[in-house]
Design a protein around this motif. Structure first.
Motif, PDB file in Angstrom:
ATOM      1  N   ASN A 105     109.670  14.080   8.575  1.00 54.64           N
ATOM      2  CA  ASN A 105     109.683  15.429   8.007  1.00 54.64           C
ATOM      3  C   ASN A 105     108.795  15.514   6.770  1.00 54.64           C
ATOM      4  OD1 ASN A 105     111.493  16.357   9.935  1.00 54.64           O
ATOM      5  ND2 ASN A 105     113.291  15.927   8.679  1.00 54.64           N
ATOM      6  N   ASN A 106     108.914  14.520   5.890  1.00 56.67           N
ATOM      7  CA  ASN A 106     108.108  14.504   4.669  1.00 56.67           C
ATOM      8  C   ASN A 106     106.622  14.372   4.978  1.00 56.67           C
ATOM      9  OD1 ASN A 106     110.234  14.801   2.850  1.00 56.67           O
ATOM     10  ND2 ASN A 106     110.572  12.605   2.659  1.00 56.67           N
ATOM     11  N   ASP A 107     106.304  13.503   5.930  1.00 56.49           N
ATOM     12  CA  ASP A 107     104.896  13.299   6.289  1.00 56.49           C
ATOM     13  C   ASP A 107     104.274  14.585   6.831  1.00 56.49           C
ATOM     14  OD1 ASP A 107     105.065  10.663   5.515  1.00 56.49           O
ATOM     15  OD2 ASP A 107     105.236   9.858   7.559  1.00 56.49           O
ATOM     16  N   LEU A 108     105.013  15.283   7.676  1.00 55.53           N
ATOM     17  CA  LEU A 108     104.488  16.519   8.253  1.00 55.53           C
ATOM     18  C   LEU A 108     104.299  17.588   7.194  1.00 55.53           C
ATOM     19  CD1 LEU A 108     103.658  18.309  10.591  1.00 55.53           C
ATOM     20  CD2 LEU A 108     106.084  18.781  11.026  1.00 55.53           C
ATOM     21  N   LEU A 113     100.564  20.804   3.620  1.00 58.87           N
ATOM     22  CA  LEU A 113     100.246  21.300   2.274  1.00 58.87           C
ATOM     23  C   LEU A 113      99.041  20.591   1.654  1.00 58.87           C
ATOM     24  CD1 LEU A 113     103.871  21.506   0.801  1.00 58.87           C
ATOM     25  CD2 LEU A 113     102.494  23.377   1.716  1.00 58.87           C
ATOM     26  N   ALA A 114      98.362  19.772   2.418  1.00 52.25           N
ATOM     27  CA  ALA A 114      97.297  18.928   1.874  1.00 52.25           C
ATOM     28  C   ALA A 114      96.219  19.722   1.142  1.00 52.25           C
ATOM     29  CB  ALA A 114      96.665  18.109   3.001  1.00 52.25           C
ATOM     30  N   ALA A 155     102.532  13.482  -3.345  1.00 51.27           N
ATOM     31  CA  ALA A 155     102.945  12.186  -2.792  1.00 51.27           C
ATOM     32  C   ALA A 155     104.395  11.952  -3.190  1.00 51.27           C
ATOM     33  CB  ALA A 155     102.060  11.061  -3.326  1.00 51.27           C
ATOM     34  N   PRO A 156     105.140  11.183  -2.409  1.00 55.22           N
ATOM     35  CA  PRO A 156     106.539  10.913  -2.740  1.00 55.22           C
ATOM     36  C   PRO A 156     106.663  10.186  -4.077  1.00 55.22           C
ATOM     37  CG  PRO A 156     106.036  10.249  -0.484  1.00 55.22           C
ATOM     38  CD  PRO A 156     104.728  10.539  -1.146  1.00 55.22           C
TER      39      PRO A 156
END
Length: 208
Positions: A105-108, A113-114, A155-156
């Protein structure tokens, strides 16, 4: 042995601890054993087919109240990103297509939002907390909403919390939600706010 009077419709032990803490603050001397969970009562999951956080929370609360005869509390929560028109919203837990896969989910969401500049990365966590209980007219309900505004990071950051916490920095904070202590997060979180708003209504029922 204390008999439970409240069931929290969740299988998440952290939510159970949080609700017990909120009610203890609202009612000095509150016995946490009064609150049990769907897991402890072996309640089945119910289909959440509402189109809002409020509808899904009420679906879960009504189901638990009907099955147990207790005061039932449920919440539905997620993240709403401004430039995505409020998405992922109620689909937050399964945004990648796999329910509860935080990494996917976070990666998507990061990929989506990139190209979004920092000034347009506003977002908010939303929680609807619902209460349902048997009454003379059937099942009575009440729902409250809590929000925590902030921005999406690139980024996380941090290993605490769960879900989208590593990607979200609350307004007024220098760190992500995943870097806050449990006490710091509960004080400002969407769920903490919703539960605290609901607490007086629960306390009134317990008093009755």
């Amino acid at each position: 042995m204390t008999e439970p009077r409240i069931v929290l419709s969740t299988h998440n032990a952290k939510k159970l601890t949080e609700l017990r803490s909120v009610l203890a603050e609202a009612m000095p001397g509150f016995d946490p054993a009064l609150v049990t969970s769907a897991s402890e009562l072996s309640l089945a999951d119910v289909v959440e087919d509402g189109v809002t956080f409020e509808q899904n929370a009420l679906i879960k609360a009504r189901f638990a109240a009907e099955r147990t005869g207790l005061i039932a509390i449920a919440d539905d929560s997620g993240i709403a990103v401004d430039v995505l028109g409020g998405a992922p919203g109620i689909f937050s837990a399964r945004w990648s297509g796999r329910h509860g896969d935080d990494q996917a989910n976070n990666d998507l969401l990061l990929a989506q939002l990139a190209d979004v500049p920092d000034e347009h990365r506003g977002a908010r966590f939303v929680c609807a907390a619902a209460m349902a209980h048997p009454s003379a007219d059937g099942i009575a309900t009440h729902v409250e909403r809590g929000e925590m505004a902030g921005v999406m990071l690139r980024a996380p950051q941090g290993n605490g919390g769960f879900g989208y916490d590593p990607l979200f920095r609350p307004d007024g904070c220098a760190v992500s939600s995943a870097q806050l202590s449990a006490q710091e997060k509960n004080a400002i979180s969407h769920r903490g706010r919703a539960f605290r708003a609901l607490a007086p209504h629960v306390v009134a029922l317990l008093g009755a």
